[in-house]
Design a protein around this motif. Structure first.
Motif, PDB file in Angstrom:
ATOM      1  N   GLY A  48      -4.336   0.432  -1.136  1.00 61.42           N
ATOM      2  CA  GLY A  48      -3.520  -0.760  -1.286  1.00 61.42           C
ATOM      3  C   GLY A  48      -4.067  -1.783  -2.241  1.00 61.42           C
TER       4      GLY A  48
ATOM      5  N   ALA B  20      -4.532   5.224   3.445  1.00 62.53           N
ATOM      6  CA  ALA B  20      -3.707   4.415   2.554  1.00 62.53           C
ATOM      7  C   ALA B  20      -4.586   3.813   1.458  1.00 62.53           C
ATOM      8  CB  ALA B  20      -3.000   3.308   3.327  1.00 62.53           C
TER       9      ALA B  20
ATOM     10  N   TRP C 119       4.919  10.718   3.858  1.00 59.94           N
ATOM     11  CA  TRP C 119       4.546   9.901   2.695  1.00 59.94           C
ATOM     12  C   TRP C 119       5.369   8.625   2.694  1.00 59.94           C
ATOM     13  CZ3 TRP C 119       0.690  12.591   0.354  1.00 59.94           C
ATOM     14  CH2 TRP C 119       0.676  13.983   0.533  1.00 59.94           C
TER      15      TRP C 119
ATOM     16  N   GLU D 217       0.815  -1.214   0.000  1.00 57.70           N
ATOM     17  CA  GLU D 217       0.000   0.000   0.000  1.00 57.70           C
ATOM     18  C   GLU D 217       0.849   1.264   0.000  1.00 57.70           C
ATOM     19  OE1 GLU D 217      -2.089  -0.911   3.693  1.00 57.70           O
ATOM     20  OE2 GLU D 217      -1.078   0.760   4.682  1.00 57.70           O
ATOM     21  N   ALA D 218       0.256   2.326  -0.530  1.00 62.75           N
ATOM     22  CA  ALA D 218       0.844   3.669  -0.468  1.00 62.75           C
ATOM     23  C   ALA D 218       0.157   4.417   0.666  1.00 62.75           C
ATOM     24  CB  ALA D 218       0.643   4.401  -1.791  1.00 62.75           C
ATOM     25  N   ARG D 219       0.945   5.129   1.475  1.00 65.12           N
ATOM     26  CA  ARG D 219       0.418   5.782   2.673  1.00 65.12           C
ATOM     27  C   ARG D 219       0.665   7.289   2.637  1.00 65.12           C
ATOM     28  NH1 ARG D 219      -0.291   2.850   7.252  1.00 65.12           N
ATOM     29  NH2 ARG D 219       0.631   4.482   8.562  1.00 65.12           N
TER      30      ARG D 219
ATOM     31  N   GLU E  20       8.104   5.731   6.086  1.00 61.62           N
ATOM     32  CA  GLU E  20       7.558   7.022   5.665  1.00 61.62           C
ATOM     33  C   GLU E  20       8.629   8.104   5.753  1.00 61.62           C
ATOM     34  OE1 GLU E  20       2.970   6.242   7.209  1.00 61.62           O
ATOM     35  OE2 GLU E  20       4.108   7.922   8.013  1.00 61.62           O
TER      36      GLU E  20
ATOM     37  N   GLN F 160       6.518  -0.812   7.493  1.00 66.75           N
ATOM     38  CA  GLN F 160       6.221   0.438   6.786  1.00 66.75           C
ATOM     39  C   GLN F 160       7.389   1.409   6.898  1.00 66.75           C
ATOM     40  OE1 GLN F 160       3.828   3.383   9.716  1.00 66.75           O
ATOM     41  NE2 GLN F 160       2.683   1.515   9.213  1.00 66.75           N
TER      42      GLN F 160
ATOM     43  N   GLY G 248       5.041   3.913   2.348  1.00 63.35           N
ATOM     44  CA  GLY G 248       4.357   2.694   1.959  1.00 63.35           C
ATOM     45  C   GLY G 248       4.449   1.642   3.038  1.00 63.35           C
TER      46      GLY G 248
END
Length: 196
Positions: free
Chosen positions: A193, A191, A65, A37-39, A88, A86, A67
């Motif tokens: 994903g 997020a 920012w 996922e992108a967060r 960031e 994760q 993932g």
């Protein structure tokens, strides 16, 4: 004869409906598998116990920012459990009299526990280790340091089809002491994903 036909008709309608309802009650809604996922989170690093016990001061608030990757394994019923990691990049920066302190990056890894509340939605919690990197500069010299400690988060996941999902999440990490000063990190964000 009419009563018998009516009874049979009612039975033919009610029994399958009851069976379907029973099947739904015991259906496994857990969404499992490898995910990425992108967060985007709004983070607030804070320091505490500088002057007296219990005091808290914000270093600032800004977007971070990054993932996350993880694997969720179904463990029966509507429960899932699995590891996650994760990373960031932070954008918080506070400057006083030419000296600036910024949040550079945040890493977290641990275990995630999920509970499906319907076919597309799930509540989840995370517990693990979080590490925050801070950087200080006076315009000439720059130093950075990282420290870590316990971290946890709570969130909600909404599925979009069989593979895509979105999340909202809030969390806290106590990342220990930087030169005798206690530092924490709070975050709230979302997020997007893909689960395989």
């Amino acid at each position: 004869m009419k009563k018998t036909v009516l009874a049979l008709a009612m039975a033919s309608v009610v029994v399958p409906a009851a069976a379907q309802a029973q099947d739904r009650d015991y259906e496994n809604y857990a969404r499992d598998g490898f995910r990425i996922e992108a967060r985007a989170t709004y983070e607030t690093p804070t320091v505490s116990s500088i002057i007296e016990s219990g005091d808290v001061y914000k270093l600032g608030s800004a977007m971070a920012w990054g993932g996350e990757v993880g694997y969720d394994a179904a463990i029966g019923g509507d429960l899932t459990v699995g590891p996650y990691a994760q990373y960031e990049l932070g954008t918080v920066e506070t400057c006083v009299d030419g000296i600036c302190l910024s949040s550079e990056s945040y890493f977290e890894a641990g275990l995630s526990l999920g509970y499906a509340i319907n076919p597309d939605g799930a509540l989840y919690g995370k517990f693990g280790y979080g590490e925050l990197e801070l950087e200080a500069t006076d315009g000439i010299d720059t130093i950075s340091d990282s420290n870590g400690g316990i971290a946890f988060a709570l969130g909600y996941e909404q599925g979009f089809g069989s593979n895509f999902y979105g999340r909202i999440e809030g969390g806290y990490a106590d990342v220990g002491e930087f030169d005798g000063v206690n530092v924490q990190r709070r975050h709230f964000g979302g997020a997007l994903g893909l689960r395989f």
